[in-house]
Write an enzyme that holds these catalytic residues in place. Structure first.
Site, PDB file in Angstrom:
ATOM      1  N   TYR A 289       0.737  -0.905  -0.176  1.00  0.00           N
ATOM      2  CA  TYR A 289       0.154   0.227  -0.061  1.00  0.00           C
ATOM      3  C   TYR A 289       0.583   1.155   0.112  1.00  0.00           C
ATOM      4  O   TYR A 289       1.895   1.440   0.868  1.00  0.00           O
ATOM      5  CB  TYR A 289      -0.868  -0.033   1.068  1.00  0.00           C
ATOM      6  CG  TYR A 289      -2.108   1.087   1.350  1.00  0.00           C
ATOM      7  CD1 TYR A 289      -3.224   0.583   0.578  1.00  0.00           C
ATOM      8  CD2 TYR A 289      -1.870   2.305   1.774  1.00  0.00           C
ATOM      9  CE1 TYR A 289      -4.363   1.603   0.763  1.00  0.00           C
ATOM     10  CE2 TYR A 289      -2.933   3.063   1.621  1.00  0.00           C
ATOM     11  CZ  TYR A 289      -4.116   2.678   1.049  1.00  0.00           C
ATOM     12  OH  TYR A 289      -5.218   3.650   1.100  1.00  0.00           O
ATOM     13  N   TYR A 339      -5.206   5.581  -7.695  1.00  0.00           N
ATOM     14  CA  TYR A 339      -5.437   5.531  -6.324  1.00  0.00           C
ATOM     15  C   TYR A 339      -6.878   4.948  -6.041  1.00  0.00           C
ATOM     16  O   TYR A 339      -7.672   6.058  -6.066  1.00  0.00           O
ATOM     17  CB  TYR A 339      -5.102   6.857  -5.421  1.00  0.00           C
ATOM     18  CG  TYR A 339      -5.165   6.405  -3.998  1.00  0.00           C
ATOM     19  CD1 TYR A 339      -4.465   5.554  -3.166  1.00  0.00           C
ATOM     20  CD2 TYR A 339      -6.351   7.152  -3.024  1.00  0.00           C
ATOM     21  CE1 TYR A 339      -4.917   5.244  -1.787  1.00  0.00           C
ATOM     22  CE2 TYR A 339      -6.332   6.967  -1.745  1.00  0.00           C
ATOM     23  CZ  TYR A 339      -5.513   6.045  -1.223  1.00  0.00           C
ATOM     24  OH  TYR A 339      -5.531   5.905   0.161  1.00  0.00           O
TER      25      TYR A 339
END
Length: 385
Positions: A289, A339
């Site tokens: 992440y 994203y």
């Protein structure tokens, strides 16, 4: 009694994603339905067979509307994991648990976002602040990047993390995006000079330390390992799963802990490796992440790929590139592909193990996927036969 009843009992058999862009016309619901329909088609499974859903918070669409819109059957399991991007991998873990225990047979996890064209949640000053924000926003930490900047500065002070090392993280992700036609940054190379001369967003983090703001949706379809053998695609098994919320955790700054740099990934990692036949040395590729570049070195340490304070150095000399010690974020990640609160990392993990990535790691048979570090988090270890 089997101490690891989840291990390899469920598999991802379908993935779907819409295009990514700064602005897409369809609603978040329409985008979600498109991604789910593509994932079901990829798996060769009819929508009426779906009986489980998993999502995570800060998702505008809900199970009731999605189930009706895609034509699901009677739903016997549904879960919604908290803490935004920290819940991405938990959706896969929760569905795996539901399938392994017989609560469901066909599960769908999804994420739909219009952050590129929609409002920024941290600019909303009307709603009452959640508890962590009451202790940070009045003192100038207005956005997530401001909180992560505090962690980054502490990391620099304690262990000598450099901006060049953070630049190596950003460049590794950009290099992968430059080979991925679906990535927002497909045609925009990034050099270290570009990185170092970029405008500051929240010192010491510059423009290229921050993820993109993107519209788009993704989904996965999961079934039991037994059924997976009869599906259209080769199964990608959920080998292990972990979540992590440290004692005395507080927001992203984590300054109530004895060590703010030992974040939620350390707790999730203990759970993950405890229930796995494998360890960090067995991971061929990782999707970590990357809402902000410092989360990569912090996660490398938390999941055991290097020692405490060594995450920055791990990125030096191409450590995160395709030929490096641990190739990461092979679609470009949140920094350079899109994203979508980390869900694109899950889909890319599946592609790596299917052998269909645009940046394929030769012979990859294991892939670690992580959710947001610095918030209560989750991770899954995926493998193939």
């Amino acid at each position: 009694m089997n101490p690891t009843p989840l291990k390899d009992r469920a598999a991802i058999v379908g993935i779907g994603q819409t295009e990514f862009a700064k602005h897409l016309e369809p609603s978040e619901k329409a985008l979600a339905c498109r991604a789910i329909a593509m994932a079901l088609d990829d798996a060769g499974i009819a929508a009426h067979e779906v009986d489980a859903f998993a999502a995570y918070t800060m998702e505008a669409t809900d199970e009731v509307e999605i189930a009706k819109a895609v034509g699901a059957g009677d739903v016997t399991f549904f879960s919604r994991v908290g803490f935004g991007g920290g819940g991405s991998c938990a959706t896969v873990g929760h569905l795996a648990m539901a399938i392994a225990t017989g609560q469901a047979s066909v599960g769908v996890a999804w994420r739909s976002r219009k952050r590129g064209s929609g409002p920024r949640p941290w600019t909303d000053t009307v709603n009452q602040l959640a508890t962590p924000a009451q202790w940070t926003r009045p003192f100038g930490l207005l956005r997530p990047v401001d909180e992560i900047a505090i962690l980054a500065r502490r990391y620099m002070h304690e262990y000598g993390l450099t901006r060049e090392q953070l630049g190596a993280v950003a460049i590794a992700c950009r290099n992968r995006a430059n080979a991925n036609p679906a990535a927002i940054m497909y045609d925009r190379p990034l050099t270290l000079d570009d990185y170092l001369s970029a405008r500051m967003i929240s010192d010491p983090l510059c423009l290229f330390d921050n993820c993109l703001e993107t519209d788009g949706a993704l989904a996965v379809v999961m079934v039991s390992a037994e059924r997976a053998r009869d599906c259209r695609q080769a199964p990608v098994y959920v080998h292990a799963f972990g979540q992590g919320l440290p004692a005395q955790h507080h927001g992203m700054v984590n300054y109530w802990n004895d060590d703010p740099l030992a974040g939620p990934s350390w707790i999730a990692a203990k759970q993950l490796w405890k229930h796995s036949d494998l360890g960090p040395a067995d991971v061929d590729v990782a999707q970590i992440y990357d809402a902000f570049t410092p989360l990569i070195p912090l996660s490398l340490e938390g999941y055991g790929f290097c020692g405490k304070g060594e995450g920055g150095a791990f990125a030096d000399d191409g450590g995160l590139e395709l030929a490096g010690r641990l190739p990461i974020n092979t679609s470009g990640g949140g920094l350079s592909e899109a994203y979508v609160h980390g869900f694109n990392l899950i889909n890319e993990g599946v592609r790596q193990l299917r052998g269909t990535s645009t940046n394929q790691v030769d012979g990859a048979s294991t892939c670690l996927v992580t959710a947001g570090e610095a918030v209560p988090t989750s991770a899954v270890l995926l493998r193939r036969d």
